[in-house]
Design a protein around this motif. Structure first.
Motif, PDB file in Angstrom:
ATOM      1  N   UNK A  47      -8.417  -7.059  26.959  1.00  0.00           N
ATOM      2  CA  UNK A  47      -7.735  -8.162  26.270  1.00  0.00           C
ATOM      3  C   UNK A  47      -6.361  -7.750  25.768  1.00  0.00           C
ATOM      4  N   UNK A  48      -6.316  -6.987  24.676  1.00  0.00           N
ATOM      5  CA  UNK A  48      -5.022  -6.663  24.075  1.00  0.00           C
ATOM      6  C   UNK A  48      -4.514  -5.289  24.450  1.00  0.00           C
ATOM      7  N   UNK A  49      -5.334  -4.452  25.030  1.00  0.00           N
ATOM      8  CA  UNK A  49      -4.859  -3.174  25.514  1.00  0.00           C
ATOM      9  C   UNK A  49      -4.870  -2.041  24.532  1.00  0.00           C
ATOM     10  N   UNK A  50      -4.016  -2.055  23.568  1.00  0.00           N
ATOM     11  CA  UNK A  50      -3.786  -0.874  22.735  1.00  0.00           C
ATOM     12  C   UNK A  50      -4.623  -0.864  21.471  1.00  0.00           C
ATOM     13  N   UNK A  51      -4.744   0.337  20.937  1.00  0.00           N
ATOM     14  CA  UNK A  51      -5.220   0.493  19.573  1.00  0.00           C
ATOM     15  C   UNK A  51      -3.975   0.612  18.716  1.00  0.00           C
ATOM     16  N   UNK A  52      -3.945  -0.122  17.631  1.00  0.00           N
ATOM     17  CA  UNK A  52      -2.819  -0.095  16.708  1.00  0.00           C
ATOM     18  C   UNK A  52      -3.190   0.826  15.552  1.00  0.00           C
ATOM     19  N   UNK A  53      -2.421   1.882  15.380  1.00  0.00           N
ATOM     20  CA  UNK A  53      -2.585   2.785  14.247  1.00  0.00           C
ATOM     21  C   UNK A  53      -1.488   2.436  13.259  1.00  0.00           C
ATOM     22  N   UNK A  54      -1.877   2.172  12.019  1.00  0.00           N
ATOM     23  CA  UNK A  54      -0.900   1.791  11.004  1.00  0.00           C
ATOM     24  C   UNK A  54      -0.911   2.835   9.900  1.00  0.00           C
ATOM     25  N   UNK A  55       0.268   3.357   9.593  1.00  0.00           N
ATOM     26  CA  UNK A  55       0.387   4.411   8.587  1.00  0.00           C
ATOM     27  C   UNK A  55       1.389   3.993   7.525  1.00  0.00           C
ATOM     28  N   UNK A  56       1.110   4.355   6.294  1.00  0.00           N
ATOM     29  CA  UNK A  56       2.071   4.179   5.210  1.00  0.00           C
ATOM     30  C   UNK A  56       2.181   5.491   4.449  1.00  0.00           C
ATOM     31  N   UNK A  57       3.401   5.812   4.059  1.00  0.00           N
ATOM     32  CA  UNK A  57       3.690   7.038   3.325  1.00  0.00           C
ATOM     33  C   UNK A  57       4.467   6.666   2.070  1.00  0.00           C
ATOM     34  N   UNK A  58       4.070   7.251   0.940  1.00  0.00           N
ATOM     35  CA  UNK A  58       4.776   6.982  -0.317  1.00  0.00           C
ATOM     36  C   UNK A  58       4.953   8.294  -1.064  1.00  0.00           C
ATOM     37  N   UNK A  59       6.109   8.492  -1.638  1.00  0.00           N
ATOM     38  CA  UNK A  59       6.410   9.729  -2.351  1.00  0.00           C
ATOM     39  C   UNK A  59       5.470   9.925  -3.537  1.00  0.00           C
ATOM     40  N   UNK A  60       4.761  11.049  -3.539  1.00  0.00           N
ATOM     41  CA  UNK A  60       3.856  11.363  -4.648  1.00  0.00           C
ATOM     42  C   UNK A  60       4.643  11.506  -5.954  1.00  0.00           C
ATOM     43  N   UNK A  61       5.839  12.074  -5.900  1.00  0.00           N
ATOM     44  CA  UNK A  61       6.661  12.253  -7.106  1.00  0.00           C
ATOM     45  C   UNK A  61       7.018  10.906  -7.728  1.00  0.00           C
ATOM     46  N   UNK A  62       7.376   9.938  -6.909  1.00  0.00           N
ATOM     47  CA  UNK A  62       7.713   8.600  -7.422  1.00  0.00           C
ATOM     48  C   UNK A  62       6.484   7.953  -8.046  1.00  0.00           C
ATOM     49  N   UNK A  63       5.334   8.095  -7.388  1.00  0.00           N
ATOM     50  CA  UNK A  63       4.093   7.520  -7.927  1.00  0.00           C
ATOM     51  C   UNK A  63       3.730   8.167  -9.258  1.00  0.00           C
ATOM     52  N   UNK A  64       3.897   9.472  -9.367  1.00  0.00           N
ATOM     53  CA  UNK A  64       3.573  10.170 -10.624  1.00  0.00           C
ATOM     54  C   UNK A  64       4.517   9.764 -11.750  1.00  0.00           C
ATOM     55  N   UNK A  65       5.806   9.588 -11.430  1.00  0.00           N
ATOM     56  CA  UNK A  65       6.750   9.127 -12.447  1.00  0.00           C
ATOM     57  C   UNK A  65       6.397   7.729 -12.951  1.00  0.00           C
ATOM     58  N   UNK A  66       5.903   6.892 -12.039  1.00  0.00           N
ATOM     59  CA  UNK A  66       5.522   5.534 -12.401  1.00  0.00           C
ATOM     60  C   UNK A  66       4.173   5.497 -13.115  1.00  0.00           C
TER      61      UNK A  66
END
Length: 135
Positions: A47-66
């Motif tokens: 049907x659609x062919x591919x597997x879609x891999x979705x990744x997100x990256x976020x700075x740990x330093x920014x998250x810790x400051x927040x």
């Protein structure tokens, strides 16, 4: 948190290493101080062919400051992906068709292999290697 995650989509057919690449990218991101999340949406080859891999990256330093962890998506949203890696030309076309990369954003990128990996049905003729009626 003012910053947003880096959003990456990998579109690959089975056996082309999309899952391995996604795992490597998560390991690298975590080693470099990012919070990383990876999900996959398996495609059905007929049907659609591919597997879609979705990744997100976020700075740990920014998250810790927040003082809090970022909320990350589980699937790519049309027009909101920073980069798409496609294992072949057809998957690049599907990514464009789905709106994952768009000319509306000048910071959205598409990288793809310049060839097409034919499915078995496209490589081999049905029945004795012939298409259509036998004469």
């Amino acid at each position: 948190m003012a910053e947003r995650p880096i959003k990456l989509t990998i579109a690959a057919l089975g056996g082309q290493g999309g899952g391995v690449l996604a795992d490597w990218l998560v390991e690298i991101a975590e080693a470099e101080g990012y919070i990383a999340q990876s999900t996959s949406v398996p495609g059905v080859a007929q049907r659609t062919g591919a597997t879609i891999y979705y990744l997100e990256f976020f700075s740990r330093a920014v998250a810790e400051r927040a003082g809090r962890e970022p909320v990350m998506a589980l699937m790519p949203v049309p027009g909101d992906v920073d980069c798409v890696l496609a294992s072949e030309l057809a998957e690049a076309g599907r990514a464009i068709q789905r709106g994952l990369v768009t000319p509306d954003r000048n910071d959205s990128y598409l990288f793809h292999a310049p060839y097409l990996c034919y499915r078995r049905e496209e490589r081999n003729g049905a029945g004795r290697g012939r298409y259509g009626k036998a004469h």
